[in-house]
Design a protein around this motif. Structure first.
Motif, short mmCIF file in Angstrom:
data_model
loop_
_atom_site.label_atom_id
_atom_site.label_comp_id
_atom_site.label_asym_id
_atom_site.label_seq_id
_atom_site.Cartn_x
_atom_site.Cartn_y
_atom_site.Cartn_z
N GLY A 162 0.82 -1.22 0.00
CA GLY A 162 0.00 0.00 0.00
C GLY A 162 0.84 1.26 0.00
N LEU A 163 1.93 1.23 0.76
CA LEU A 163 2.85 2.38 0.79
C LEU A 163 3.47 2.59 -0.58
CD1 LEU A 163 4.61 1.61 4.21
CD2 LEU A 163 3.08 3.55 3.75
N ALA A 164 3.82 1.49 -1.25
CA ALA A 164 4.40 1.60 -2.60
C ALA A 164 3.36 2.10 -3.59
CB ALA A 164 4.93 0.24 -3.04
N ARG A 165 2.14 1.58 -3.49
CA ARG A 165 1.08 1.94 -4.45
C ARG A 165 0.71 3.41 -4.36
NH1 ARG A 165 -1.91 -1.62 -2.85
NH2 ARG A 165 -3.29 -0.43 -1.47
N THR A 166 0.76 3.97 -3.16
CA THR A 166 0.41 5.39 -2.98
C THR A 166 1.61 6.31 -3.15
OG1 THR A 166 0.66 5.07 -0.58
CG2 THR A 166 -1.58 4.95 -1.49
N GLY A 167 2.76 5.75 -3.51
CA GLY A 167 3.93 6.57 -3.81
C GLY A 167 4.78 6.96 -2.62
N VAL A 168 4.45 6.45 -1.43
CA VAL A 168 5.17 6.87 -0.22
C VAL A 168 6.63 6.45 -0.26
CG1 VAL A 168 5.31 6.56 2.29
CG2 VAL A 168 3.08 6.90 1.20
N LEU A 169 6.93 5.32 -0.87
CA LEU A 169 8.30 4.80 -0.88
C LEU A 169 9.20 5.54 -1.85
CD1 LEU A 169 7.67 0.95 -0.57
CD2 LEU A 169 8.00 2.67 1.23
N GLY A 170 8.63 6.47 -2.62
CA GLY A 170 9.45 7.26 -3.54
C GLY A 170 8.94 8.68 -3.68
N MET A 171 8.46 9.25 -2.58
CA MET A 171 7.79 10.56 -2.62
C MET A 171 8.64 11.66 -3.25
SD MET A 171 4.69 11.24 -1.66
CE MET A 171 3.30 10.25 -1.12
N LEU B 84 17.01 3.03 -8.88
CA LEU B 84 15.85 3.74 -8.31
C LEU B 84 14.49 3.17 -8.70
CD1 LEU B 84 16.84 7.53 -8.36
CD2 LEU B 84 16.44 6.07 -6.37
N PRO B 85 14.22 2.81 -9.96
CA PRO B 85 12.87 2.38 -10.31
C PRO B 85 12.32 1.28 -9.42
CG PRO B 85 14.13 2.78 -12.30
CD PRO B 85 15.09 2.88 -11.16
N SER B 86 13.09 0.24 -9.16
CA SER B 86 12.60 -0.87 -8.33
C SER B 86 12.47 -0.46 -6.86
CB SER B 86 13.54 -2.07 -8.44
OG SER B 86 14.86 -1.73 -8.06
N LEU B 87 13.32 0.46 -6.40
CA LEU B 87 13.24 0.94 -5.01
C LEU B 87 12.03 1.85 -4.81
CD1 LEU B 87 17.03 1.68 -4.46
CD2 LEU B 87 15.69 -0.02 -3.21
N VAL B 88 11.77 2.69 -5.78
CA VAL B 88 10.62 3.59 -5.71
C VAL B 88 9.31 2.81 -5.79
CG1 VAL B 88 9.39 5.38 -7.00
CG2 VAL B 88 11.84 5.63 -6.56
N ALA B 89 9.30 1.74 -6.58
CA ALA B 89 8.09 0.94 -6.77
C ALA B 89 7.84 -0.02 -5.62
CB ALA B 89 8.19 0.16 -8.08
N GLY B 90 8.79 -0.12 -4.68
CA GLY B 90 8.63 -1.04 -3.56
C GLY B 90 8.97 -2.48 -3.91
N GLU B 91 9.48 -2.72 -5.12
CA GLU B 91 9.91 -4.07 -5.50
C GLU B 91 11.14 -4.47 -4.70
OE1 GLU B 91 10.56 -3.69 -9.64
OE2 GLU B 91 8.45 -3.27 -10.11
N LYS B 92 11.94 -3.46 -4.34
CA LYS B 92 13.09 -3.65 -3.46
C LYS B 92 13.02 -2.59 -2.36
CE LYS B 92 16.19 -5.57 -6.98
NZ LYS B 92 17.49 -5.39 -7.70
N LEU B 93 13.62 -2.88 -1.23
CA LEU B 93 13.68 -1.94 -0.12
C LEU B 93 15.14 -1.58 0.16
CD1 LEU B 93 11.08 -3.64 2.25
CD2 LEU B 93 10.72 -1.67 0.76
N ALA B 94 15.33 -0.45 0.84
CA ALA B 94 16.68 0.06 1.06
C ALA B 94 16.98 0.24 2.54
CB ALA B 94 16.85 1.40 0.33
#
Length: 377
Positions: A91-100, A158-168
């Motif tokens: 949900g955080l990824a879908r709403t853009g929170v992980l790459g605001m 960045l793309p996979s990190l922003v999308a929540g596919e990977k975490l940092a």
């Protein structure tokens, strides 16, 4: 007592990092200037506010995030199970929170620091573990990539990190290093062919270590042409590299139990030279800059939590009765609530002002972020 060579070297690195941090025209930060009798009014007055377009964008995002949190965030479950469920991360990824604040070209929302702080305040109001998780991933986990990564590195990671596919995660802290960022002891030795570095050492208290796939790791590298001298360099490391040992994935804690605070060791881990973030030997600059961003956004998380505590206190004071009147009618209780409200006002103001300094491109805000760490967190 005379200083050791290592202490002299560490002080020199700190001085060089501070000089590198402030390379533009600005010669003095706002808070630092106050100590020297220099008040630059137009840096903080009028009180910073978002322009109408940014405000409308923020309100839309907040509505979306609140709906998602209402559906997916259960703070009691997180605390009992000492975990953050995948449904919430999705949900955080879908709403853009992980790459605001990441650029839109990499899938981010391109938010300003002030906008992002309001999002984190909302999350902090609901659950500390979730706000720390987001802060560790975005505010410090991918921050070095956003600030110091090359275009090639950003396009790759960045793309996979922003999308929540990977975490940092951000791996600075060691047995003798943390707030003392210059005291890192993990080593990174260049290999003979020059194509990679071999990393050895241990990191601890690393938020998201066991659940993330990309780490920003600080290690000491030799200074070319200066035998026996070394400096800190930032590397992108993945836990699937041979030689990575997760010693403890989830260290037990009394609070923020949902976050995976870990301890790991790197045993002869070969990292390609292409994974160096920023200039070789300038990792202290990377670390200090990233920490400044993290302290600002964490101030927003704690402001949200404090506002929720104030709300609970007022509700209790207005509902519980003693001696035939509610607690809120006692002068001492009124004084306590007023003190809470005043402190929260200061927390919010400090966070907003510091975020606005970042958004305006000012470079020296180290004192402001230090104040945030002391007062708000």
């Amino acid at each position: 007592m005379a200083q050791s060579e290592a202490e002299i070297q560490r002080q020199k690195e700190m001085q060089q990092a501070e000089e590198l941090l402030f390379s533009g025209r600005q010669e003095l930060g706002f808070a630092k200037g106050l100590f020297l009798g220099n008040f630059v009014a137009d840096w903080v007055m009028p009180y910073p506010r978002l322009d109408p377009a940014r405000q409308a964008e923020l309100e839309g995002a907040l509505a979306e995030v609140r709906q998602m949190l209402d559906r997916n965030l259960d703070p009691d479950w997180i605390d009992r199970n000492a975990d953050i469920p995948q449904s919430l991360i999705d949900g955080l990824a879908r709403t853009g929170v992980l790459g605001m604040t990441a650029p839109k070209e990499f899938g981010g929302r391109g938010f300003s620091q002030m906008q992002y702080c309001r999002i984190l305040e909302e999350i902090g109001k609901r659950d500390a573990s979730t706000s720390v998780f987001v802060n560790a991933h975005h505010s410090i986990g991918i921050r070095a990539l956003l600030l110091f990564g090359t275009r090639e590195q950003q396009a790759q990671w960045l793309p996979s990190l922003v999308a929540g596919e990977k975490l940092a995660a951000f791996a600075l802290t060691e047995r003798e290093a943390g707030s003392d960022a210059a005291n890192v002891r993990m080593t990174a030795t260049p290999n003979e062919d020059g194509s990679s570095y071999t990393l050895n050492g241990e990191k601890r208290y690393i938020t998201n270590a066991a659940v993330s796939q990309v780490w920003t790791v600080m290690a000491r590298t030799p200074i070319p042409g200066k035998a026996g001298k070394d400096a800190i360099t930032a590397f992108l490391v993945t836990p699937d590299m041979p030689g990575v040992e997760m010693i403890e994935g989830r260290m037990p804690k009394l609070g923020i139990r949902g976050t995976a605070t870990g301890r790991f060791r790197l045993n002869d881990v070969r990292v390609p030279k292409e994974n160096i973030l920023g200039p070789l030997g300038k990792g202290l600059r990377v670390a200090l800059t990233v920490l400044d961003f993290g302290r600002t956004t964490f101030g927003a998380c704690c402001t949200g939590a404090a506002k929720h505590c104030l709300q609970l206190a007022i509700e209790h004071a207005n509902s519980r009765q003693q001696f035939k009147k509610t607690l809120g009618n006692f002068d001492l209780v009124k004084k306590k609530i007023a003190r809470m409200a005043a402190d929260i006002y200061a927390m919010e103001a400090m966070t907003n002002v510091t975020a606005s300094l970042i958004d305006r491109g000012l470079e020296d805000y180290m004192i402001e972020t230090a104040m945030l760490k002391v007062f708000t967190t």
